[in-house]
Design an enzyme around this catalytic site. Structure first.
Site, PDB file in Angstrom:
ATOM      1  N   THR A 189      30.369  23.037 104.723  1.00 42.88           N
ATOM      2  CA  THR A 189      29.666  22.216 103.728  1.00 42.88           C
ATOM      3  C   THR A 189      30.697  21.547 102.839  1.00 42.88           C
ATOM      4  O   THR A 189      31.800  22.073 102.651  1.00 42.88           O
ATOM      5  CB  THR A 189      28.773  23.080 102.827  1.00 42.88           C
ATOM      6  OG1 THR A 189      29.603  24.051 102.208  1.00 42.88           O
ATOM      7  CG2 THR A 189      27.681  23.759 103.598  1.00 42.88           C
TER       8      THR A 189
ATOM      9  N   GLU B  60      23.357  22.754 106.367  1.00 41.24           N
ATOM     10  CA  GLU B  60      22.751  24.043 106.720  1.00 41.24           C
ATOM     11  C   GLU B  60      21.504  23.885 107.579  1.00 41.24           C
ATOM     12  O   GLU B  60      20.931  24.861 108.054  1.00 41.24           O
ATOM     13  CB  GLU B  60      22.375  24.806 105.436  1.00 41.24           C
ATOM     14  CG  GLU B  60      23.558  25.324 104.636  1.00 41.24           C
ATOM     15  CD  GLU B  60      24.118  24.317 103.647  1.00 41.24           C
ATOM     16  OE1 GLU B  60      23.903  23.093 103.840  1.00 41.24           O
ATOM     17  OE2 GLU B  60      24.769  24.736 102.675  1.00 41.24           O
TER      18      GLU B  60
ATOM     19  N   LYS C  18      18.365  18.323  81.826  1.00 38.94           N
ATOM     20  CA  LYS C  18      17.442  19.186  81.085  1.00 38.94           C
ATOM     21  C   LYS C  18      17.386  18.743  79.636  1.00 38.94           C
ATOM     22  O   LYS C  18      18.283  19.008  78.852  1.00 38.94           O
ATOM     23  CB  LYS C  18      17.864  20.644  81.203  1.00 38.94           C
ATOM     24  CG  LYS C  18      17.844  21.092  82.656  1.00 38.94           C
ATOM     25  CD  LYS C  18      18.156  22.556  82.846  1.00 38.94           C
ATOM     26  CE  LYS C  18      18.240  22.865  84.323  1.00 38.94           C
ATOM     27  NZ  LYS C  18      19.562  22.664  84.912  1.00 38.94           N
TER      28      LYS C  18
ATOM     29  N   TRP D 151      12.478  18.653  82.375  1.00 34.48           N
ATOM     30  CA  TRP D 151      13.413  18.113  83.358  1.00 34.48           C
ATOM     31  C   TRP D 151      13.219  16.613  83.529  1.00 34.48           C
ATOM     32  O   TRP D 151      12.090  16.123  83.586  1.00 34.48           O
ATOM     33  CB  TRP D 151      13.189  18.767  84.725  1.00 34.48           C
ATOM     34  CG  TRP D 151      13.689  20.166  84.804  1.00 34.48           C
ATOM     35  CD1 TRP D 151      14.224  20.914  83.793  1.00 34.48           C
ATOM     36  CD2 TRP D 151      13.698  20.989  85.964  1.00 34.48           C
ATOM     37  NE1 TRP D 151      14.555  22.145  84.257  1.00 34.48           N
ATOM     38  CE2 TRP D 151      14.251  22.230  85.599  1.00 34.48           C
ATOM     39  CE3 TRP D 151      13.303  20.799  87.296  1.00 34.48           C
ATOM     40  CZ2 TRP D 151      14.421  23.269  86.496  1.00 34.48           C
ATOM     41  CZ3 TRP D 151      13.465  21.835  88.191  1.00 34.48           C
ATOM     42  CH2 TRP D 151      14.024  23.063  87.790  1.00 34.48           C
TER      43      TRP D 151
HETATM   44  P1  AMP Z   1      25.192  17.736 103.113  1.00 28.09           P
HETATM   45  O1  AMP Z   1      25.052  19.150 103.461  1.00 28.09           O
HETATM   46  O2  AMP Z   1      26.584  17.355 102.707  1.00 28.09           O
HETATM   47  O3  AMP Z   1      24.662  16.853 104.177  1.00 28.09           O
HETATM   48  O4  AMP Z   1      24.319  17.488 101.810  1.00 28.09           O
HETATM   49  C1  AMP Z   1      22.972  17.842 101.758  1.00 28.09           C
HETATM   50  C2  AMP Z   1      22.377  17.378 100.473  1.00 28.09           C
HETATM   51  O5  AMP Z   1      22.358  15.957 100.388  1.00 28.09           O
HETATM   52  C3  AMP Z   1      20.923  17.757 100.303  1.00 28.09           C
HETATM   53  O6  AMP Z   1      20.761  19.100  99.906  1.00 28.09           O
HETATM   54  C4  AMP Z   1      20.461  16.761  99.247  1.00 28.09           C
HETATM   55  O7  AMP Z   1      20.838  17.153  97.954  1.00 28.09           O
HETATM   56  C5  AMP Z   1      21.224  15.528  99.628  1.00 28.09           C
HETATM   57  N1  AMP Z   1      20.393  14.641 100.431  1.00 28.09           N
HETATM   58  C6  AMP Z   1      20.372  14.505 101.765  1.00 28.09           C
HETATM   59  N2  AMP Z   1      19.472  13.561 102.131  1.00 28.09           N
HETATM   60  C7  AMP Z   1      18.890  13.114 100.999  1.00 28.09           C
HETATM   61  C8  AMP Z   1      17.866  12.156 100.697  1.00 28.09           C
HETATM   62  N3  AMP Z   1      17.279  11.423 101.638  1.00 28.09           N
HETATM   63  N4  AMP Z   1      17.513  12.000  99.408  1.00 28.09           N
HETATM   64  C9  AMP Z   1      18.098  12.710  98.422  1.00 28.09           C
HETATM   65  N5  AMP Z   1      19.075  13.605  98.640  1.00 28.09           N
HETATM   66  C10 AMP Z   1      19.466  13.812  99.908  1.00 28.09           C
END
Ligand code: AMP
Length: 549
Positions: free
Chosen positions: A194, A339, A447, A452
């Site tokens: 990640t 994940e 916050k 929120w």
């Molecule tokens: P990653 O593991 O680097 O792909 O990041 C995942 C995170 O990206 C998610 O938990 C979200 O916070 C954000 N994310 C992915 N797709 C979207 C989306 N369409 N809209 C808003 N946030 C997103």
């Protein structure tokens, strides 16, 4: 998972493990003549077929065998989207080893940390990363062999790397006779860390079963909606969450695949799309900004581009609108995470939505959407109690399903599941139709006085202003309300807009108390290794910012 009871009457279907090698074999047997086109690091365009890809993947599998790479051992890649990287996807996992894709945009110390944590045995890398690899190699204890993804002509005359092989020579010396081994479908297939904004990155370890099921699910008509008739260009990198599974889903449907290599600027992408008649693509919003700017500034049109998946960060409704109205391109908003392999939801309309006025439809399409069968989701409060699906109440988003992690590689982070659900760290609403909308990352929520404020809403409104290129909203300290929103704006080149005009733009669009307390203009905002805006960095930059009272 606990042992499940067995029925006294079991079904009589073949028990065939779901293996990644079967995908490439299938593409070869049934769609063997369909093309894979790659823009290479060498600068030229390379083309061959799924049959060629399968043949070379078998040669690579034999080459790995010659290094005595064992089942379960990690073979790393540091490479752009290209055909040699694709061969590694199949040869490494197909032979039972684990493909560890490393993000080259990370800091060299972090790459070394990840490679050591993964205990990588071999590293395959694109030739333009040679200086990078040389910089971190001394810190990598476990890598025994380095392989540069090029031919003899492009190899360095001398180098600092021990055991450096030339990919083309290495595989040319191998036979293409190779039987993909059969093994338990739950065996690990690939590993992706990640992006980790705090602490060390953690590894999501995918299995053959999870990957194959995800590939089926992703290809569904209300998922990515891909078929053999498409020409597909993943802009999302193969070094991050397996390019959203497209290197598996595309051969599963047998379509033509176009790989853009390192050239991800608007001009290069546009030219490749036109030349190869691409009709489907996938990428994060920041990439599409570059493409739309190039097309807009040069008065261009797309001849074949019809659909794109946008995810990885919230896609501003203004971008969805522009794609549709100006270029006739359908945006499918999608959400997921490393994940989750990564796909969780996609946003497509149901027949009942088709009867709604256009503005209502647009409101639905701006959401992150409905789950793909296999994934289940819910929102909960801080006590873990489930919250209603009313499209208004927001809570912590939890997911479960066969392509979602049950824990991190080597047990990092301990027990991550809560009652069998994975906490995504996202805050969201779910409406009565089961359409989910992300309000924020939980750590990005603002916050204000115990309530929120969702930063994504505030950003989406600003992004709809014609002078705004990028908007990022963060919470900054406020003596009375704890936190209040500060909007950081990057203007489009050559376009002017004042703070007051932007404040006026918010009027009537949100509850008054959600309006940002201040707006600052910046030349750029920090973007991370996966193309996402780094809110934590922006928060650091404005930590001491004093809001007007
Ligand atoms: P990653 O593991 O680097 O792909 O990041 C995942 C995170 O990206 C998610 O938990 C979200 O916070 C954000 N994310 C992915 N797709 C979207 C989306 N369409 N809209 C808003 N946030 C997103």
């Amino acid at each position: 998972m606990a042992e499940l009871p067995q029925s006294p009457l079991m079904g009589q279907m073949m028990s065939q493990p779901l293996l990644i090698s079967h995908i490439i074999r299938h593409a070869d047997r049934y769609f063997g003549a369909n093309e894979i086109v790659s823009r290479r690091v060498e600068g030229d365009i390379h083309r061959y077929t799924w049959r060629d890809c399968h043949r070379r993947a078998r040669q690579l599998a034999n080459a790995l065998k010659s290094l005595d790479v064992q089942m379960g051992e990690r073979v790393a890649t540091l490479a752009w989207n290209g055909y040699r990287h694709l061969e590694a996807y199949y040869a490494v996992s197909g032979s039972g080893a684990v493909l560890h894709t490393i993000n080259p945009r990370l800091h060299p110390d972090q790459i070394a940390w990840i490679a050591n944590h993964a205990e990588d045995q071999v590293l395959l890398f694109d030739m333009n990363f040679l200086p990078l690899v040389e910089s971190f190699a001394p810190a990598c204890a476990t890598i025994k062999t380095y392989v540069m993804l090029c031919d003899r002509e492009h190899m360095p005359p001398t180098g600092k790397l021990p055991n450096l092989l030339c990919y083309e020579d290495w595989i040319a010396a191998q036979s293409d006779a190779y039987e993909w081994p059969l093994f338990d479908e739950n065996s690990a297939s690939s590993l992706c860390y990640t992006s980790g904004t705090t602490g060390h990155p953690k590894g999501a370890l995918y299995s053959h079963r999870s990957t194959v099921l995800h590939s089926y699910g992703a290809a569904l008509p209300d998922g990515m909606n891909i078929s053999v008739k498409d020409v597909i260009l993943p802009v999302v990198p193969m070094f991050h969450v397996n390019a959203w599974g497209l290197p598996y889903s595309v051969p599963l449907v047998g379509a033509k695949l176009v790989l853009p290599g390192p050239a991800l600027d608007g001009k290069s992408l546009y030219e490749l799309m036109e030349q190869e008649e691409v009709n489907f693509s996938a990428g994060v919003p920041t990439v599409w900004l570059g493409l739309l700017n190039h097309v807009g500034e040069n008065n261009l049109k797309f001849s074949t581009f019809k659909r794109t998946i946008i995810g990885g960060a919230a896609c501003p409704p203004a971008m969805i609108d522009k794609f549709k109205k100006q270029y006739g391109i359908e945006v499918i908003h999608a959400w997921g995470m490393t994940e989750m392999s990564p796909l969780g939801t996609t946003c497509t309309l149901q027949p009942r939505h088709m009867k709604l006025p256009e503005a209502e439809q647009a409101r639905v399409l701006a959401k992150q959407g409905h789950v793909i069968y296999g994934v289940d989701m819910k929102i909960v409060d801080d006590a873990g109690d489930e919250l209603p699906w009313d499209g208004k109440t927001f809570g912590n988003l939890m997911v479960k399903g066969p392509w979602i992690v049950s824990g991190y590689f080597k047990g990092e982070g301990g027990d991550v599941l809560q009652d069998g659900w994975f906490p995504t760290g996202d805050v969201a609403t779910i409406d009565a139709d089961g359409y989910m909308q992300i309000t924020d990352r939980s750590k990005d929520v603002i916050k204000s006085g115990g309530e929120w404020i969702g930063s994504i809403d505030l950003e989406n409104i600003a992004m709809a202003h014609p002078a705004v290129q990028i908007a990022a909203c963060i919470g900054v300290f406020h003596p009375k309300w704890d936190e209040r929103p500060l909007l950081v704006v990057v203007k489009k080149p050559g376009v002017e807009v004042s703070k007051d005009e932007l404040f006026a733009f918010y009027e009537g669009k949100i509850a008054k108390w959600w309006t940002p307390d201040d707006i600052v203009f910046a030349d750029s905002v920090p973007v991370g290794a996966t193309g996402k805006i780094l809110k934590n960095k922006i928060r650091e930059m404005y930590r001491d910012y004093t809001l007007p009272t």
